[in-house]
Enzyme design. Structure first.
Site, PDB file in Angstrom:
ATOM      1  N   PHE A 113       1.260  -1.142  -0.108  1.00 48.13           N
ATOM      2  CA  PHE A 113       0.323  -0.344   0.098  1.00 48.13           C
ATOM      3  C   PHE A 113       1.389   1.072   0.209  1.00 48.13           C
ATOM      4  O   PHE A 113       2.733   1.347   0.296  1.00 48.13           O
ATOM      5  CB  PHE A 113      -1.037  -0.150   1.114  1.00 48.13           C
ATOM      6  CG  PHE A 113      -1.928   1.239   1.191  1.00 48.13           C
ATOM      7  CD1 PHE A 113      -2.957   0.972   0.708  1.00 48.13           C
ATOM      8  CD2 PHE A 113      -1.515   1.582   2.341  1.00 48.13           C
ATOM      9  CE1 PHE A 113      -4.456   1.259   0.495  1.00 48.13           C
ATOM     10  CE2 PHE A 113      -2.830   3.397   1.753  1.00 48.13           C
ATOM     11  CZ  PHE A 113      -4.138   2.813   1.466  1.00 48.13           C
ATOM     12  N   ASP A 184       2.689  -5.772   7.922  1.00 46.07           N
ATOM     13  CA  ASP A 184       1.475  -4.672   8.109  1.00 46.07           C
ATOM     14  C   ASP A 184       0.158  -5.924   7.487  1.00 46.07           C
ATOM     15  O   ASP A 184       0.318  -6.658   7.026  1.00 46.07           O
ATOM     16  CB  ASP A 184       1.995  -4.267   7.023  1.00 46.07           C
ATOM     17  CG  ASP A 184       0.242  -2.561   6.772  1.00 46.07           C
ATOM     18  OD1 ASP A 184      -0.667  -3.176   7.789  1.00 46.07           O
ATOM     19  OD2 ASP A 184       0.731  -1.468   6.053  1.00 46.07           O
ATOM     20  N   TYR A 209     -10.565  -0.137  11.382  1.00 50.59           N
ATOM     21  CA  TYR A 209     -11.387  -0.057  10.480  1.00 50.59           C
ATOM     22  C   TYR A 209     -11.573  -0.476   9.278  1.00 50.59           C
ATOM     23  O   TYR A 209     -13.203  -0.397   8.842  1.00 50.59           O
ATOM     24  CB  TYR A 209     -11.299   1.761  10.513  1.00 50.59           C
ATOM     25  CG  TYR A 209     -10.280   2.594   9.365  1.00 50.59           C
ATOM     26  CD1 TYR A 209      -9.831   1.241   7.844  1.00 50.59           C
ATOM     27  CD2 TYR A 209      -8.810   2.911   9.962  1.00 50.59           C
ATOM     28  CE1 TYR A 209      -8.869   2.049   7.084  1.00 50.59           C
ATOM     29  CE2 TYR A 209      -7.953   2.961   9.502  1.00 50.59           C
ATOM     30  CZ  TYR A 209      -7.879   2.627   7.638  1.00 50.59           C
ATOM     31  OH  TYR A 209      -6.815   2.815   7.551  1.00 50.59           O
ATOM     32  N   LYS A 210     -11.155  -1.073   9.237  1.00 48.08           N
ATOM     33  CA  LYS A 210     -11.314  -2.348   8.290  1.00 48.08           C
ATOM     34  C   LYS A 210     -11.989  -3.711   8.756  1.00 48.08           C
ATOM     35  O   LYS A 210     -13.480  -3.813   8.886  1.00 48.08           O
ATOM     36  CB  LYS A 210      -9.992  -3.298   7.507  1.00 48.08           C
ATOM     37  CG  LYS A 210      -9.405  -1.569   6.411  1.00 48.08           C
ATOM     38  CD  LYS A 210      -7.911  -1.425   6.030  1.00 48.08           C
ATOM     39  CE  LYS A 210      -8.077  -0.499   5.269  1.00 48.08           C
ATOM     40  NZ  LYS A 210      -6.323  -0.620   4.793  1.00 48.08           N
ATOM     41  N   ARG A 356     -13.220  -4.608  -6.885  1.00 41.88           N
ATOM     42  CA  ARG A 356     -12.550  -5.191  -5.559  1.00 41.88           C
ATOM     43  C   ARG A 356     -13.466  -5.040  -4.417  1.00 41.88           C
ATOM     44  O   ARG A 356     -14.925  -4.667  -4.188  1.00 41.88           O
ATOM     45  CB  ARG A 356     -11.182  -3.971  -4.481  1.00 41.88           C
ATOM     46  CG  ARG A 356     -11.006  -4.729  -3.631  1.00 41.88           C
ATOM     47  CD  ARG A 356      -9.549  -4.038  -3.268  1.00 41.88           C
ATOM     48  NE  ARG A 356     -10.103  -3.095  -2.349  1.00 41.88           N
ATOM     49  CZ  ARG A 356      -9.384  -2.229  -1.160  1.00 41.88           C
ATOM     50  NH1 ARG A 356      -8.505  -3.028  -0.648  1.00 41.88           N
ATOM     51  NH2 ARG A 356     -10.325  -1.662  -1.229  1.00 41.88           N
TER      52      ARG A 356
HETATM   53  C1  PLP Z   1      -5.311   0.818   4.746  1.00 39.96           C
HETATM   54  C2  PLP Z   1      -4.016   0.594   4.493  1.00 39.96           C
HETATM   55  C3  PLP Z   1      -3.369   1.647   5.356  1.00 39.96           C
HETATM   56  C4  PLP Z   1      -3.772   3.191   5.608  1.00 39.96           C
HETATM   57  O1  PLP Z   1      -3.309   3.779   6.451  1.00 39.96           O
HETATM   58  P1  PLP Z   1      -3.510   5.145   7.622  1.00 39.96           P
HETATM   59  O2  PLP Z   1      -2.833   5.829   8.129  1.00 39.96           O
HETATM   60  O3  PLP Z   1      -4.916   4.610   8.543  1.00 39.96           O
HETATM   61  O4  PLP Z   1      -4.454   5.725   6.528  1.00 39.96           O
HETATM   62  C5  PLP Z   1      -1.609   1.658   5.354  1.00 39.96           C
HETATM   63  N1  PLP Z   1      -1.527   0.474   5.245  1.00 39.96           N
HETATM   64  C6  PLP Z   1      -2.270  -0.739   4.039  1.00 39.96           C
HETATM   65  C7  PLP Z   1      -0.955  -1.534   4.304  1.00 39.96           C
HETATM   66  C8  PLP Z   1      -3.475  -0.717   4.739  1.00 39.96           C
HETATM   67  O5  PLP Z   1      -3.922  -1.695   3.711  1.00 39.96           O
END
Ligand code: PLP
Length: 397
Positions: A113, A184, A209-210, A356
């Site tokens: 990400f 992560d 939040y996911k 998705r």
């Molecule tokens: C959703 C997601 C994020 C989001 O980061 P925030 O700081 O919470 O906005 C970061 N890394 C990954 C791998 C994600 O899937």
């Protein structure tokens, strides 16, 4: 056996909507508004500042962290909450680099990400010490490991395709070469079985939040292996991670154990929302959640392939190598997703052409999957997406 009809009844799901985007933002548990209301009225309202002690707001980041720890195979006292995932990535990488200071390379993969990569890039620029962020293809990570690498930072489940890394094997291989490993778990926590202790992971981070349904902007978590906690120096040395915040010393001394990964004042309202969402996990086993999720994803794949030949699977076919989401490529994927949403099926779109869909047994069942495919087939096969209003790009896709 986990009772998924029961868990489904615990969520607020709007009438006429099939929600296949819990991998981006989980839905609202019905108990959350009352739990937040009680906290606001009975704690903030009545206790005012004494709530920090009386309601133990101060202990909330570790208390909630321990509950998350149970879902990811982490011992009590090794997970703490706060800030956003981007910040937790920064903390993990900076501390990990110091543990391996003779090496200069951070290895990740090009499916990661972007914010994870951006945070490392910014950190390395600030360090200005000749570090390099190196990216490999996701399937070439293992062969890219070497004694040059200080830190391996991977997201277990690819946000775009759902491809899942082998956490245990990669951690073992990296450790044999003296590499510190950061996982992560953004698309893993609450979605797949994770065993941080069993994998001997060094650091892990994730958002809530996911799949954990903590609500928009819910605080992130960080795990540090107990064997490392007292060895690491927190780069974000905020007062809440100090050994004695209320001594108001002029010098920073890192707190004991995982507490040193705290930074500033905890977001009590948001943590309360998250805490109430975690109650659901007391009713199910992660093994059942995982097995059902694979079943739902497999059903979706076979139905879509049978009925929408224009869509091309962009996720691993084997459920064991996939997270809790399925992605299909389609040239007009953005417009098709907007049309799908207008017809009551919410998924999302990830550039350049990925549609998705997340599947969460807690509130999605077979009948939802079949109904969603009926609508998707209608949208694709009858070109319902081919309207100007579905091609207008919104700020969030
Ligand atoms: C959703 C997601 C994020 C989001 O980061 P925030 O700081 O919470 O906005 C970061 N890394 C990954 C791998 C994600 O899937």
């Amino acid at each position: 056996m986990s009772d998924f009809a029961k868990t489904k009844s615990i969520f607020h799901l709007p009438e006429g909507v099939i929600y296949l985007d819990g991998n981006s933002l989980g839905p609202l548990p019905k108990a959350t508004p009352d739990n937040i209301g009680n906290m606001l009225t009975n704690e903030w309202g009545e206790m005012l500042i004494t709530g920090w002690n009386k309601a133990d707001w101060m202990g909330q980041p570790s208390r909630v962290g321990d509950r998350i720890g149970k879902l990811i195979g982490a011992a009590a006292g090794s997970v703490v909450m706060g800030d956003t995932l981007s910040i937790k990535v920064y903390q993990a990488v900076s501390s990990a680099l110091e543990l391996n200071s003779s090496r200069k390379v951070v290895l990740s993969d090009n499916g990661n990400f972007p914010t994870d990569l951006y945070m490392v890039d910014g950190l390395l620029k600030s360090l200005d010490a000749g570090h390099e962020l190196r990216l490999s293809d996701p399937d070439k990570v293992e062969e890219s490991l070497s004694e040059e690498i200080a830190v391996l930072m991977l997201t277990e489940v690819d946000y775009r395709t759902g491809r899942k890394h082998n956490m245990k094997a990669l951690t073992e291989k990296a450790h044999a070469l003296g590499i510190i490993v950061i996982w992560d778990l953004a698309h893993s926590a609450g979605a797949v079985e994770v065993d941080l202790e069993g994998c001997n992971a060094d650091f892990a981070v994730g958002c809530t939040y996911k799949y954990l349904n903590g609500g928009p902007g819910a605080p992130a978590f960080i795990y540090v292996a107990p064997r490392l906690q007292d060895k690491i120096r927190p780069s974000l040395s905020g007062w809440m991670g100090h050994e004695a915040p209320f001594a108001f010393d002029l010098d920073y001394r890192a707190g004991a154990g995982i507490e040193r990964m705290r930074v500033g004042t905890p977001p009590v309202i948001a943590l309360t929302a998250l805490e109430s969402a975690l109650d659901i996990w007391d009713m199910v086993s992660m093994a059942d959640v995982r097995a059902k999720s694979i079943e739902l994803c497999d059903l979706f794949i076979s139905e879509v392939e049978a009925r929408c030949p224009e869509l091309e699977l962009n996720s691993p076919r084997d459920g064991e190598n996939r997270g809790s989401q399925v992605t299909f490529k389609f040239n007009e994927g953005y417009a098709a997703m907007q049309a799908l949403i207008a017809h009551g099926v919410i998924g999302d779109f990830r550039a350049p052409d990925n549609m998705r869909f997340g599947f969460t047994p807690l509130y999605i069942d077979e009948s939802d999957v079949r109904a969603a495919v009926d609508i998707l087939a209608d949208v694709i096969n009858n070109k319902l997406w081919d309207k100007p209003e579905y091609k207008q790009k919104a700020r969030v896709t």
